[in-house]
Design a protein around this motif. Structure first.
Motif, PDB file in Angstrom:
ATOM      1  N   GLN A 124      67.102  50.560  20.498  1.00 28.56           N
ATOM      2  CA  GLN A 124      67.342  51.261  21.747  1.00 28.56           C
ATOM      3  C   GLN A 124      66.182  52.196  22.050  1.00 28.56           C
ATOM      4  O   GLN A 124      65.347  52.472  21.175  1.00 28.56           O
ATOM      5  CB  GLN A 124      68.644  52.047  21.680  1.00 28.56           C
ATOM      6  CG  GLN A 124      68.702  53.069  20.554  1.00 28.56           C
ATOM      7  CD  GLN A 124      70.072  53.716  20.430  1.00 28.56           C
ATOM      8  OE1 GLN A 124      70.982  53.434  21.196  1.00 28.56           O
ATOM      9  NE2 GLN A 124      70.231  54.612  19.464  1.00 28.56           N
ATOM     10  N   LEU A 125      66.144  52.669  23.267  1.00 24.36           N
ATOM     11  CA  LEU A 125      65.079  53.584  23.651  1.00 24.36           C
ATOM     12  C   LEU A 125      65.147  54.840  22.791  1.00 24.36           C
ATOM     13  O   LEU A 125      66.225  55.350  22.497  1.00 24.36           O
ATOM     14  CB  LEU A 125      65.209  53.952  25.129  1.00 24.36           C
ATOM     15  CG  LEU A 125      64.971  52.814  26.129  1.00 24.36           C
ATOM     16  CD1 LEU A 125      65.211  53.295  27.551  1.00 24.36           C
ATOM     17  CD2 LEU A 125      63.563  52.260  25.985  1.00 24.36           C
ATOM     18  N   GLY A 126      63.984  55.312  22.388  1.00 23.46           N
ATOM     19  CA  GLY A 126      63.928  56.497  21.541  1.00 23.46           C
ATOM     20  C   GLY A 126      63.764  56.179  20.071  1.00 23.46           C
ATOM     21  O   GLY A 126      63.583  57.090  19.252  1.00 23.46           O
ATOM     22  N   ASP A 127      63.805  54.896  19.721  1.00 19.48           N
ATOM     23  CA  ASP A 127      63.683  54.506  18.313  1.00 19.48           C
ATOM     24  C   ASP A 127      62.236  54.485  17.822  1.00 19.48           C
ATOM     25  O   ASP A 127      61.977  54.222  16.660  1.00 19.48           O
ATOM     26  CB  ASP A 127      64.292  53.115  18.083  1.00 19.48           C
ATOM     27  CG  ASP A 127      65.805  53.140  18.013  1.00 19.48           C
ATOM     28  OD1 ASP A 127      66.380  54.246  17.980  1.00 19.48           O
ATOM     29  OD2 ASP A 127      66.407  52.050  17.990  1.00 19.48           O
ATOM     30  N   LYS A 128      61.287  54.733  18.728  1.00 17.97           N
ATOM     31  CA  LYS A 128      59.864  54.707  18.397  1.00 17.97           C
ATOM     32  C   LYS A 128      59.419  53.285  18.059  1.00 17.97           C
ATOM     33  O   LYS A 128      58.916  52.994  16.978  1.00 17.97           O
ATOM     34  CB  LYS A 128      59.533  55.656  17.240  1.00 17.97           C
ATOM     35  CG  LYS A 128      58.032  55.943  17.054  1.00 17.97           C
ATOM     36  CD  LYS A 128      57.806  56.979  15.978  1.00 17.97           C
ATOM     37  CE  LYS A 128      56.319  57.227  15.740  1.00 17.97           C
ATOM     38  NZ  LYS A 128      56.086  58.311  14.741  1.00 17.97           N
ATOM     39  N   THR A 129      59.624  52.402  19.041  1.00 17.28           N
ATOM     40  CA  THR A 129      59.187  51.012  18.918  1.00 17.28           C
ATOM     41  C   THR A 129      58.477  50.604  20.207  1.00 17.28           C
ATOM     42  O   THR A 129      58.404  51.387  21.157  1.00 17.28           O
ATOM     43  CB  THR A 129      60.380  50.054  18.704  1.00 17.28           C
ATOM     44  OG1 THR A 129      61.151  49.981  19.912  1.00 17.28           O
ATOM     45  CG2 THR A 129      61.264  50.523  17.551  1.00 17.28           C
ATOM     46  N   VAL A 130      58.028  49.361  20.244  1.00 16.91           N
ATOM     47  CA  VAL A 130      57.355  48.851  21.443  1.00 16.91           C
ATOM     48  C   VAL A 130      58.273  48.915  22.658  1.00 16.91           C
ATOM     49  O   VAL A 130      57.808  48.973  23.800  1.00 16.91           O
ATOM     50  CB  VAL A 130      56.875  47.399  21.209  1.00 16.91           C
ATOM     51  CG1 VAL A 130      58.042  46.451  21.049  1.00 16.91           C
ATOM     52  CG2 VAL A 130      55.954  46.936  22.335  1.00 16.91           C
ATOM     53  N   LEU A 131      59.579  48.945  22.428  1.00 20.68           N
ATOM     54  CA  LEU A 131      60.539  49.024  23.529  1.00 20.68           C
ATOM     55  C   LEU A 131      60.293  50.266  24.384  1.00 20.68           C
ATOM     56  O   LEU A 131      60.411  50.216  25.621  1.00 20.68           O
ATOM     57  CB  LEU A 131      61.966  49.043  22.976  1.00 20.68           C
ATOM     58  CG  LEU A 131      63.104  48.957  23.990  1.00 20.68           C
ATOM     59  CD1 LEU A 131      63.066  47.625  24.717  1.00 20.68           C
ATOM     60  CD2 LEU A 131      64.452  49.121  23.278  1.00 20.68           C
ATOM     61  N   ASP A 132      59.941  51.371  23.756  1.00 22.12           N
ATOM     62  CA  ASP A 132      59.667  52.601  24.500  1.00 22.12           C
ATOM     63  C   ASP A 132      58.413  52.454  25.363  1.00 22.12           C
ATOM     64  O   ASP A 132      58.350  52.987  26.477  1.00 22.12           O
ATOM     65  CB  ASP A 132      59.495  53.772  23.525  1.00 22.12           C
ATOM     66  CG  ASP A 132      60.780  54.088  22.778  1.00 22.12           C
ATOM     67  OD1 ASP A 132      61.760  54.478  23.431  1.00 22.12           O
ATOM     68  OD2 ASP A 132      60.800  53.924  21.547  1.00 22.12           O
ATOM     69  N   ALA A 133      57.443  51.716  24.867  1.00 16.88           N
ATOM     70  CA  ALA A 133      56.220  51.485  25.635  1.00 16.88           C
ATOM     71  C   ALA A 133      56.496  50.587  26.838  1.00 16.88           C
ATOM     72  O   ALA A 133      55.992  50.825  27.943  1.00 16.88           O
ATOM     73  CB  ALA A 133      55.156  50.847  24.738  1.00 16.88           C
ATOM     74  N   VAL A 134      57.302  49.557  26.634  1.00 15.63           N
ATOM     75  CA  VAL A 134      57.646  48.647  27.730  1.00 15.63           C
ATOM     76  C   VAL A 134      58.407  49.396  28.823  1.00 15.63           C
ATOM     77  O   VAL A 134      58.151  49.220  30.012  1.00 15.63           O
ATOM     78  CB  VAL A 134      58.493  47.461  27.205  1.00 15.63           C
ATOM     79  CG1 VAL A 134      59.024  46.623  28.365  1.00 15.63           C
ATOM     80  CG2 VAL A 134      57.660  46.595  26.263  1.00 15.63           C
ATOM     81  N   GLU A 135      59.334  50.251  28.411  1.00 19.37           N
ATOM     82  CA  GLU A 135      60.116  51.012  29.386  1.00 19.37           C
ATOM     83  C   GLU A 135      59.236  51.972  30.170  1.00 19.37           C
ATOM     84  O   GLU A 135      59.426  52.164  31.378  1.00 19.37           O
ATOM     85  CB  GLU A 135      61.229  51.774  28.679  1.00 19.37           C
ATOM     86  CG  GLU A 135      61.955  52.824  29.527  1.00 19.37           C
ATOM     87  CD  GLU A 135      62.567  52.273  30.807  1.00 19.37           C
ATOM     88  OE1 GLU A 135      62.808  53.073  31.730  1.00 19.37           O
ATOM     89  OE2 GLU A 135      62.802  51.047  30.913  1.00 19.37           O
ATOM     90  N   SER A 136      58.264  52.575  29.505  1.00 21.03           N
ATOM     91  CA  SER A 136      57.372  53.500  30.216  1.00 21.03           C
ATOM     92  C   SER A 136      56.553  52.748  31.265  1.00 21.03           C
ATOM     93  O   SER A 136      56.321  53.260  32.364  1.00 21.03           O
ATOM     94  CB  SER A 136      56.442  54.213  29.227  1.00 21.03           C
ATOM     95  OG  SER A 136      55.479  53.328  28.675  1.00 21.03           O
ATOM     96  N   ALA A 137      56.150  51.532  30.938  1.00 25.60           N
ATOM     97  CA  ALA A 137      55.403  50.715  31.897  1.00 25.60           C
ATOM     98  C   ALA A 137      56.297  50.321  33.061  1.00 25.60           C
ATOM     99  O   ALA A 137      55.866  50.306  34.219  1.00 25.60           O
ATOM    100  CB  ALA A 137      54.847  49.472  31.201  1.00 25.60           C
ATOM    101  N   ARG A 138      57.541  50.000  32.767  1.00 20.63           N
ATOM    102  CA  ARG A 138      58.489  49.636  33.832  1.00 20.63           C
ATOM    103  C   ARG A 138      58.664  50.776  34.818  1.00 20.63           C
ATOM    104  O   ARG A 138      58.584  50.590  36.029  1.00 20.63           O
ATOM    105  CB  ARG A 138      59.856  49.269  33.229  1.00 20.63           C
ATOM    106  CG  ARG A 138      60.888  48.863  34.299  1.00 20.63           C
ATOM    107  CD  ARG A 138      62.294  49.208  33.872  1.00 20.63           C
ATOM    108  NE  ARG A 138      62.509  50.637  33.725  1.00 20.63           N
ATOM    109  CZ  ARG A 138      62.663  51.488  34.732  1.00 20.63           C
ATOM    110  NH1 ARG A 138      62.597  51.062  35.997  1.00 20.63           N
ATOM    111  NH2 ARG A 138      62.873  52.773  34.502  1.00 20.63           N
ATOM    112  N   ALA A 139      58.920  51.953  34.287  1.00 18.78           N
ATOM    113  CA  ALA A 139      59.159  53.108  35.150  1.00 18.78           C
ATOM    114  C   ALA A 139      57.919  53.465  35.972  1.00 18.78           C
ATOM    115  O   ALA A 139      58.018  53.809  37.149  1.00 18.78           O
ATOM    116  CB  ALA A 139      59.583  54.307  34.297  1.00 18.78           C
ATOM    117  N   ALA A 140      56.750  53.360  35.356  1.00 16.92           N
ATOM    118  CA  ALA A 140      55.513  53.754  36.027  1.00 16.92           C
ATOM    119  C   ALA A 140      55.105  52.789  37.132  1.00 16.92           C
ATOM    120  O   ALA A 140      54.421  53.180  38.081  1.00 16.92           O
ATOM    121  CB  ALA A 140      54.381  53.862  35.005  1.00 16.92           C
TER     122      ALA A 140
END
Length: 205
Positions: A124-140
């Motif tokens: 999940q978000l916040g786990d310090k994985t590539v998922l957090d990077a993907v979500e940041s790109a989505r939002a931006a």
């Protein structure tokens, strides 16, 4: 970059990503070795070399994305490769049968990829994985229709997110054993995704 995302746009991006991954392979191996198996650079290099050797044919954006995903699943036995393939497959489902995708849809494609990756990796978000990077790109990239501005926004967001999470603990995978000692260490998968995003910047040509 073209006015819309096409099969050629994807091939162009994969070529740029290949150059970046090969250039940073040793570094990614070292980063991965500090917290895990130490083979991230090797496995990603193997994939991107195959990408350029036998790129998926055709103009269907979804089928091209699916083709790259299948290459990943066939050559990379790592968790990271599986997650990347899962994300590509999710994007492929939304673009199958189409030859041109408005750049404004990239954010939603990243969103679909993130949801699929989270489910596949049980993270999940916040786990310090590539998922957090993907979500940041989505939002931006939400609502951005200019490809150069879109790539710039994504790269900056991923770079910022990777730096911010450096001061957090790992909550997923083998890296969890580090506990508080993981503070100050970057997640190799996030760094790899950062290099992928930065490789698409106009000034990186």
């Amino acid at each position: 970059m073209s006015k819309e995302m096409t099969a050629n746009s994807i091939h162009w991006a994969m070529d740029r990503i290949k150059v970046s991954i090969l250039a940073h392979a040793d570094e990614l191996n070292a980063r991965d070795g500090a917290i895990g198996d130490g083979d991230l650079g090797v496995t990603l290099s193997r994939s991107v070399e195959l990408f350029s050797a036998t790129p998926p044919a055709g103009d269907d954006v979804g089928m091209v994305l699916l083709g790259y995903a299948k290459m990943l699943t066939g050559t990379v036995g790592s968790t990271y490769g599986t997650l990347m393939a899962t994300g590509l497959m999710a994007a492929a489902k939304l673009t199958k049968g189409r030859t041109a995708i408005p750049w404004t849809e990239v954010s939603s494609l990243l969103g679909a990829a993130g949801v699929a990756m989270a489910a596949r990796g049980k993270s999940q978000l916040g786990d310090k994985t590539v998922l957090d990077a993907v979500e940041s790109a989505r939002a931006a990239t939400d609502g951005i229709g200019d490809p150069k501005k879109l790539v710039s926004a994504a790269a900056e967001a991923v770079r910022t997110t990777t730096a911010e999470f450096r001061m957090r603990v790992f909550k997923q995978g083998r890296a969890r054993i580090w506990g508080e000692k993981g503070i100050g260490m970057e997640d190799p998968g996030m760094v790899a995704f950062q290099y992928m995003a930065e490789s698409l910047l106009p000034e990186s040509s």
